[in-house]
Design a protein around this motif. Structure first.
Motif, PDB file in Angstrom:
ATOM      1  N   SER A 185       3.916   3.471  -6.749  1.00 56.40           N
ATOM      2  CA  SER A 185       3.805   2.399  -5.760  1.00 56.40           C
ATOM      3  C   SER A 185       4.617   1.201  -6.249  1.00 56.40           C
ATOM      4  CB  SER A 185       2.338   2.016  -5.543  1.00 56.40           C
ATOM      5  OG  SER A 185       1.741   1.616  -6.767  1.00 56.40           O
ATOM      6  N   PHE A 186       4.640   0.145  -5.439  1.00 53.77           N
ATOM      7  CA  PHE A 186       5.494  -0.995  -5.760  1.00 53.77           C
ATOM      8  C   PHE A 186       4.735  -2.306  -5.596  1.00 53.77           C
ATOM      9  CE2 PHE A 186       8.087   2.466  -4.157  1.00 53.77           C
ATOM     10  CZ  PHE A 186       8.990   2.636  -5.190  1.00 53.77           C
ATOM     11  N   SER A 187       5.184  -3.293  -6.327  1.00 55.13           N
ATOM     12  CA  SER A 187       4.578  -4.615  -6.260  1.00 55.13           C
ATOM     13  C   SER A 187       5.690  -5.650  -6.147  1.00 55.13           C
ATOM     14  CB  SER A 187       3.733  -4.878  -7.513  1.00 55.13           C
ATOM     15  OG  SER A 187       3.217  -6.185  -7.512  1.00 55.13           O
ATOM     16  N   PHE A 188       5.475  -6.612  -5.272  1.00 53.94           N
ATOM     17  CA  PHE A 188       6.489  -7.628  -5.004  1.00 53.94           C
ATOM     18  C   PHE A 188       5.895  -8.994  -5.334  1.00 53.94           C
ATOM     19  CE2 PHE A 188       6.352  -4.230  -1.903  1.00 53.94           C
ATOM     20  CZ  PHE A 188       7.592  -3.635  -2.060  1.00 53.94           C
ATOM     21  N   ASN A 189       6.610  -9.754  -6.135  1.00 55.08           N
ATOM     22  CA  ASN A 189       6.097 -11.055  -6.539  1.00 55.08           C
ATOM     23  C   ASN A 189       6.419 -12.113  -5.501  1.00 55.08           C
ATOM     24  OD1 ASN A 189       5.577 -13.478  -8.342  1.00 55.08           O
ATOM     25  ND2 ASN A 189       5.147 -11.760  -9.707  1.00 55.08           N
ATOM     26  N   ARG A 190       5.520 -13.088  -5.342  1.00 53.48           N
ATOM     27  CA  ARG A 190       5.633 -14.065  -4.253  1.00 53.48           C
ATOM     28  C   ARG A 190       6.042 -15.455  -4.733  1.00 53.48           C
ATOM     29  NH1 ARG A 190       1.632 -15.775  -1.949  1.00 53.48           N
ATOM     30  NH2 ARG A 190       2.507 -16.129   0.105  1.00 53.48           N
ATOM     31  N   GLU A 223       0.812  -1.218   0.000  1.00 57.74           N
ATOM     32  CA  GLU A 223       0.000   0.000   0.000  1.00 57.74           C
ATOM     33  C   GLU A 223       0.848   1.272   0.000  1.00 57.74           C
ATOM     34  OE1 GLU A 223      -3.278  -0.169  -0.334  1.00 57.74           O
ATOM     35  OE2 GLU A 223      -3.066  -2.360  -0.384  1.00 57.74           O
ATOM     36  N   PHE A 224       2.168   1.105   0.073  1.00 60.40           N
ATOM     37  CA  PHE A 224       3.058   2.268   0.110  1.00 60.40           C
ATOM     38  C   PHE A 224       2.982   3.022  -1.224  1.00 60.40           C
ATOM     39  CE2 PHE A 224       7.226   4.107  -0.898  1.00 60.40           C
ATOM     40  CZ  PHE A 224       7.454   4.897   0.202  1.00 60.40           C
ATOM     41  N   GLN A 225       2.952   4.343  -1.119  1.00 62.66           N
ATOM     42  CA  GLN A 225       2.891   5.144  -2.344  1.00 62.66           C
ATOM     43  C   GLN A 225       3.655   6.447  -2.159  1.00 62.66           C
ATOM     44  OE1 GLN A 225      -0.630   5.331  -5.093  1.00 62.66           O
ATOM     45  NE2 GLN A 225      -0.841   7.374  -4.222  1.00 62.66           N
ATOM     46  N   PHE A 237       8.500  -4.722  -8.986  1.00 60.98           N
ATOM     47  CA  PHE A 237       7.762  -3.897  -9.942  1.00 60.98           C
ATOM     48  C   PHE A 237       7.521  -2.505  -9.385  1.00 60.98           C
ATOM     49  CE2 PHE A 237       5.939  -8.238 -10.857  1.00 60.98           C
ATOM     50  CZ  PHE A 237       6.695  -8.433 -11.999  1.00 60.98           C
ATOM     51  N   ALA A 238       7.569  -1.516 -10.261  1.00 60.67           N
ATOM     52  CA  ALA A 238       7.197  -0.138  -9.917  1.00 60.67           C
ATOM     53  C   ALA A 238       5.979   0.234 -10.753  1.00 60.67           C
ATOM     54  CB  ALA A 238       8.355   0.816 -10.195  1.00 60.67           C
ATOM     55  N   LEU A 239       4.985   0.845 -10.118  1.00 58.03           N
ATOM     56  CA  LEU A 239       3.755   1.257 -10.783  1.00 58.03           C
ATOM     57  C   LEU A 239       3.662   2.774 -10.727  1.00 58.03           C
ATOM     58  CD1 LEU A 239       1.438  -1.378  -9.054  1.00 58.03           C
ATOM     59  CD2 LEU A 239       2.571  -1.586 -11.267  1.00 58.03           C
ATOM     60  N   ALA A 240       3.601   3.426 -11.885  1.00 63.99           N
ATOM     61  CA  ALA A 240       3.588   4.896 -11.961  1.00 63.99           C
ATOM     62  C   ALA A 240       2.305   5.367 -12.627  1.00 63.99           C
ATOM     63  CB  ALA A 240       4.810   5.398 -12.732  1.00 63.99           C
ATOM     64  N   PRO A 270       9.830   0.658   1.449  1.00 62.76           N
ATOM     65  CA  PRO A 270      10.043  -0.776   1.261  1.00 62.76           C
ATOM     66  C   PRO A 270      11.480  -1.100   0.874  1.00 62.76           C
ATOM     67  CG  PRO A 270       8.860   0.151  -0.608  1.00 62.76           C
ATOM     68  CD  PRO A 270       8.948   1.236   0.417  1.00 62.76           C
ATOM     69  N   PHE A 271      11.879  -2.297   1.200  1.00 64.94           N
ATOM     70  CA  PHE A 271      13.196  -2.819   0.810  1.00 64.94           C
ATOM     71  C   PHE A 271      13.054  -3.350  -0.609  1.00 64.94           C
ATOM     72  CE2 PHE A 271      16.337  -6.267   0.559  1.00 64.94           C
ATOM     73  CZ  PHE A 271      17.472  -5.623   1.021  1.00 64.94           C
ATOM     74  N   LEU A 272      13.666  -2.670  -1.560  1.00 65.02           N
ATOM     75  CA  LEU A 272      13.472  -2.987  -2.971  1.00 65.02           C
ATOM     76  C   LEU A 272      14.628  -3.818  -3.513  1.00 65.02           C
ATOM     77  CD1 LEU A 272      12.249   0.513  -4.240  1.00 65.02           C
ATOM     78  CD2 LEU A 272      10.844  -1.483  -3.693  1.00 65.02           C
ATOM     79  N   LEU A 273      14.272  -4.747  -4.399  1.00 63.16           N
ATOM     80  CA  LEU A 273      15.261  -5.567  -5.080  1.00 63.16           C
ATOM     81  C   LEU A 273      15.058  -5.439  -6.584  1.00 63.16           C
ATOM     82  CD1 LEU A 273      14.952  -8.814  -2.950  1.00 63.16           C
ATOM     83  CD2 LEU A 273      16.857  -7.220  -2.887  1.00 63.16           C
TER      84      LEU A 273
END
Length: 552
Positions: A262-267, A159-161, A215-218, A208-211
């Motif tokens: 915002s960001f999206s992390f795959n599981r 939910e971080f933006q 994904f980045a959503l703009a 968030p800790f990004l790797l």
């Protein structure tokens, strides 16, 4: 395929794997395929216990043929069906019948975070099981809790933006080589890219800790349109983020335009880790997880060894001899430098100066042991796994001179960039329809040596390779991987007669754990480190461990 279509391919399909980016840092490439299939241990060599209550395994609902998609762009969930896979020859009654394994395909379990666990982690309370000693009775719940902490971290920051920020464009040239083992020269082809650059808070508690490969959503600020989705290419000094978007983003971009990001992390990596921990929790797997002074089956060696590499020292030769002398648990540990070392110069066939893949003293032990095992029996089947592609590629190149190409297979993540695969091992891969694939199960069983990263070894399990198919499994550089990551290969593919060899370097640890709870409570501790600190390895029992002491 155009660059943009290739980009979409990586975003909407794919398979995960920790790789190395163009700048040398490791990252997780984690893009879930819609047709990703999960198989559980088929015809295990030991009985399966009921699932632990700490897991809440959920399968997505299966749509019927009459259900409507919510929108034209929506994709239906894969249907659930059972298929039959021909059983391994050691499971076939040749006198009366041919056996098949019933395999579930089409739906991946979700491994949802249990509500009670979520409530604890949300308040930064460490789940009770993580305060207990790790033991056979707590193993599954212990690692499930660590993985759930990682899961919650991903959900927490979904939910971080960042609002109303400016995105800068950065031009970059990516050097395209036929493989990693070349020096850069002006003759190399360059791939010009335009990255989007923006800054992120340096304080990890506030972002968030990004790797790489998250994904980045703009979305343009103030608009309610669908966001543009890009792949994070690199995070520089933990504050500068470089993102690769599709052409549609660049066509509408203006330097003064503000965006909400915002960001999206795959599981997928976490899902495979959960599955591996479940597979490893069987009581009969205990001697792999908690070796103790397990009674091992010895293999008599009557004839003296004729070494392929005459330059091995006494310590290295001793390690090879021990590897050849046993089968089944407990694992044999080789403690020494990581497998690959700095490259050396040589003249290539085409005349330019190249870099020859160099193996460390540990790598040379693995190479020699594999060649000896291969030579001893045509029935032997060898799996070599490592955390990253570079190590797998280096080892395969080191074996090519002595093992026919037809006997080796390099298993890759489906959408690994083909430009990153050394050209001399491409012929040992299956590449079709713009992605790497696995051959049929019948073909897979014929290969005598298979190389893969830990996580991508799931593809072998997924295709129907059963536990116990491999006579030997090498878990190379296991100190660089989390224990659940290592278990993807070990728990799914080893059997009661499999000889397992684990290598690692003292002080080397995994580097990608995001959650503070997971980091502090044991997910940063590798399988190599954990068993190295236990008996009989701690007492340096020569039948269980070899330290490769530097001869100098």
């Amino acid at each position: 395929m155009s660059g943009f279509l290739a980009f979409l391919k990586r975003v909407f399909f794919g398979i995960e794997e920790r790789e190395e980016d163009h700048f040398g840092s490791s990252y997780y490439r984690s893009v879930e395929r819609n047709d990703d299939r999960v198989l559980h241990r088929s015809t295990p060599p030991w009985p399966k216990t009921p699932a632990s209550s700490s897991y809440q395994t959920v399968f997505p609902p299966v749509p019927t043929t009459s259900s409507k998609a919510s929108s034209s762009s929506s994709k239906q969930l894969p249907s659930f069906k059972q298929t039959l896979s021909l059983a391994s020859p050691n499971l076939i009654d040749g006198q009366t019948k041919v056996s098949y394994l019933s395999v579930q395909r089409g739906v991946s379990p979700i491994y949802a975070v249990p509500k009670n666990m979520e409530d604890l982690i949300k308040r930064d309370i460490v789940p009770q099981v993580l305060n207990e000693p790790l033991s056979p009775s707590t193993y599954k719940d212990y690692f499930a809790a660590l993985l759930f902490a990682e899961d919650f971290y991903v959900e927490k920051w979904s939910e971080f933006q960042m609002e109303k920020i400016t995105l800068k464009l950065q031009e970059a040239a990516i050097i395209k080589k036929s493989g990693r083992n070349e020096y850069f020269s002006k003759s190399h082809e360059k791939d010009d890219k335009t990255f989007v650059e923006f800054e992120i808070d340096s304080c990890r508690e506030r972002r968030p800790f990004l790797l790489s490969r998250d994904f980045a959503l703009a979305r343009p600020s103030g608009q309610q349109t669908e966001p543009y989705q890009g792949v994070i290419y690199r995070v520089v000094r933990s504050t500068i983020v470089l993102v690769e978007f599709g052409k549609d983003f660049y066509l509408q971009h203006h330097p003064t335009r503000k965006y909400d990001v915002s960001f999206s992390f795959n599981r997928v990596c976490l899902k495979r880790a959960h599955q591996a921990i479940e597979a490893a929790s069987d009581p009969s797997f205990k001697n792999f997880l908690f070796p103790g002074f397990a009674h091992r089956k010895s293999i008599p060696t009557s004839t003296p060894l004729h070494f392929f590499n005459h330059n091995l020292d006494v310590c290295q030769r001793s390690a090879v001899q021990e590897i050849l002398s046993f089968q089944g648990p407990a694992p044999y540990v080789v403690e020494g430098p990581l497998c690959s070392q700095k490259y050396s110069q040589q003249l290539s066939r085409t005349g330019y100066v190249a870099q020859k893949a160099g193996l460390s003293r540990t790598g040379l032990v693995v190479q020699e042991a594999v060649l000896q095992i291969y030579q001893r029996s045509s029935k032997h089947r060898i799996l070599i796994c490592a955390p990253i592609n570079r190590t797998c590629d280096d080892l395969m190149q080191s074996l090519k001179n002595d093992i026919p190409e037809s006997d080796m297979f390099r298993a890759n993540a489906a959408f690994r960039e083909i430009d990153g695969v050394p050209i001399d091992i491409l012929t040992s891969c299956v590449y079709e329809k713009d992605c790497f694939a696995c051959p049929s199960i019948q073909e897979l069983r014929k290969f005598r040596v298979i190389l893969s990263t830990f996580v991508s070894s799931f593809r072998l399990h997924n295709e129907g390779i059963i536990a116990g198919h491999f006579s030997h499994i090498f878990l190379v550089d296991a100190s660089s991987a989390t224990e659940p990551e290592t278990m993807v290969a070990l728990a799914n593919l080893s059997g009661e007669n499999t000889a397992v060899i684990v290598t690692g370097a003292p002080g080397n640890r995994p580097g990608w754990v995001r959650s503070n709870i997971a980091r502090e409570k044991g997910l940063m501790r590798s399988y190599f480190e954990r068993i190295r600190d236990s008996q009989p390895y701690r007492s340096l029992h020569p039948k269980f461990i070899k330290q490769l002491v530097d001869p100098e």
